[in-house]
Design an enzyme around this catalytic site. Structure first.
Site, PDB file in Angstrom:
ATOM      1  N   VAL A   1       0.864  -1.176   0.000  1.00  0.00           N
ATOM      2  CA  VAL A   1       0.000   0.000   0.000  1.00  0.00           C
ATOM      3  C   VAL A   1       0.902   1.228   0.000  1.00  0.00           C
ATOM      4  O   VAL A   1       2.069   1.165   0.388  1.00  0.00           O
ATOM      5  CB  VAL A   1      -0.939   0.031   1.222  1.00  0.00           C
ATOM      6  CG1 VAL A   1      -1.979  -1.071   1.117  1.00  0.00           C
ATOM      7  CG2 VAL A   1      -0.162  -0.081   2.522  1.00  0.00           C
ATOM      8  N   SER A   2       0.358   2.347  -0.413  1.00  0.00           N
ATOM      9  CA  SER A   2       1.174   3.541  -0.577  1.00  0.00           C
ATOM     10  C   SER A   2       1.342   4.360   0.692  1.00  0.00           C
ATOM     11  O   SER A   2       2.386   4.989   0.905  1.00  0.00           O
ATOM     12  CB  SER A   2       0.580   4.432  -1.677  1.00  0.00           C
ATOM     13  OG  SER A   2       0.529   3.736  -2.905  1.00  0.00           O
ATOM     14  N   THR A   3       0.305   4.374   1.542  1.00  0.00           N
ATOM     15  CA  THR A   3       0.355   5.227   2.729  1.00  0.00           C
ATOM     16  C   THR A   3      -0.014   4.453   3.981  1.00  0.00           C
ATOM     17  O   THR A   3      -0.659   3.395   3.920  1.00  0.00           O
ATOM     18  CB  THR A   3      -0.612   6.417   2.584  1.00  0.00           C
ATOM     19  OG1 THR A   3      -1.961   5.926   2.419  1.00  0.00           O
ATOM     20  CG2 THR A   3      -0.248   7.259   1.379  1.00  0.00           C
TER      21      THR A   3
ATOM     22  N   GLN B   1      -3.556   3.153   4.873  1.00  0.00           N
ATOM     23  CA  GLN B   1      -4.121   2.053   4.092  1.00  0.00           C
ATOM     24  C   GLN B   1      -3.686   0.724   4.691  1.00  0.00           C
ATOM     25  O   GLN B   1      -2.747   0.670   5.476  1.00  0.00           O
ATOM     26  CB  GLN B   1      -3.656   2.149   2.633  1.00  0.00           C
ATOM     27  CG  GLN B   1      -4.113   3.412   1.919  1.00  0.00           C
ATOM     28  CD  GLN B   1      -3.534   3.525   0.514  1.00  0.00           C
ATOM     29  OE1 GLN B   1      -2.341   3.337   0.314  1.00  0.00           O
ATOM     30  NE2 GLN B   1      -4.378   3.833  -0.460  1.00  0.00           N
TER      31      GLN B   1
ATOM     32  N   ALA C   1       4.815   1.664   1.029  1.00  0.00           N
ATOM     33  CA  ALA C   1       5.784   2.446   0.246  1.00  0.00           C
ATOM     34  C   ALA C   1       5.083   2.955  -0.998  1.00  0.00           C
ATOM     35  O   ALA C   1       4.199   2.301  -1.538  1.00  0.00           O
ATOM     36  CB  ALA C   1       6.984   1.590  -0.139  1.00  0.00           C
TER      37      ALA C   1
END
Length: 203
Positions: free
Chosen positions: A11-13, A16, A44
């Site tokens: 996941v990006s953040t 999440q 990341a």
């Protein structure tokens, strides 16, 4: 016993969760008869150059402790077209494939896999050429308007550096997400550049 599989979710953040990806991957592995030998998750951005969990999976692949890497979609695994191509090449040398839940399987030792590698290489080069062309065109247009391209007092160095490329991509119809991924910057930086440009397009 089926092929040994590593599940990889990203996941990006931090707000999440990988929970849904892992649930889907676990079910996918069960349906495909894979033997899950490792589960790897990380937070990341898609373009982050350092991904500890992905590096761990690659290390396992190198020593042949896994036969396949399962991901929900290729964007979770590769940082860019070129990065994906480079990684697939390494995995092919180790006889390890990447399988996305979309049904796409990348095994470069097969005719289909080699065809996909050729297409990816072409796309990667096209992306580089297109970006270069747009940057040159954008800079030429900016100079024609009398715009100063050097860093000005009070401006943000990172935003200023990518501003011409971001504006060119926006005008070409690219999404903020695509631009952020392609230029390895945050979506917020893209939004900030566009906002400042719209407020003062001749700045």
């Amino acid at each position: 016993m089926g092929q040994r599989a590593a599940l990889y979710a990203r996941v990006s953040t931090s707000d999440q969760s990988c929970e849904r990806q892992l649930r889907d991957l676990t079910e996918f592995a069960a349906r495909g008869g894979y033997e899950v030998t490792g589960v790897f998750t990380e937070t990341a951005s898609g373009t982050a150059t350092v991904r500890a969990a992905r590096n761990q999976v690659m290390a396992l692949a190198q020593v042949r402790k896994v036969d396949v890497i399962l991901v929900t979609e290729l964007s979770r695994w590769g940082r860019s077209t070129q990065d994906l191509l480079d990684v697939l090449g390494k995995l092919a040398a180790w006889k390890v494939s990447v399988v996305a839940m979309s049904g796409m399987t990348f095994e470069l030792e097969t005719p289909h896999g080699r065809m996909m590698a050729t297409l990816l290489a072409g796309i990667a080069q096209f992306e580089r050429d297109l970006i270069s062309e747009r940057v040159k065109s954008g800079l030429a247009a900016a100079r024609a308007r009398g715009k100063k391209l050097g860093r000005q007092p009070g401006q943000r160095p990172k935003a200023d550096k990518f501003a011409p490329r971001v504006i060119e991509a926006v005008e070409a119809g690219r999404s903020y997400r695509w631009i952020a991924h392609d230029l390895a910057i945050s979506k917020n930086t893209v939004m900030d550049i566009v906002k400042r440009y719209r407020e003062n397009p001749l700045a």
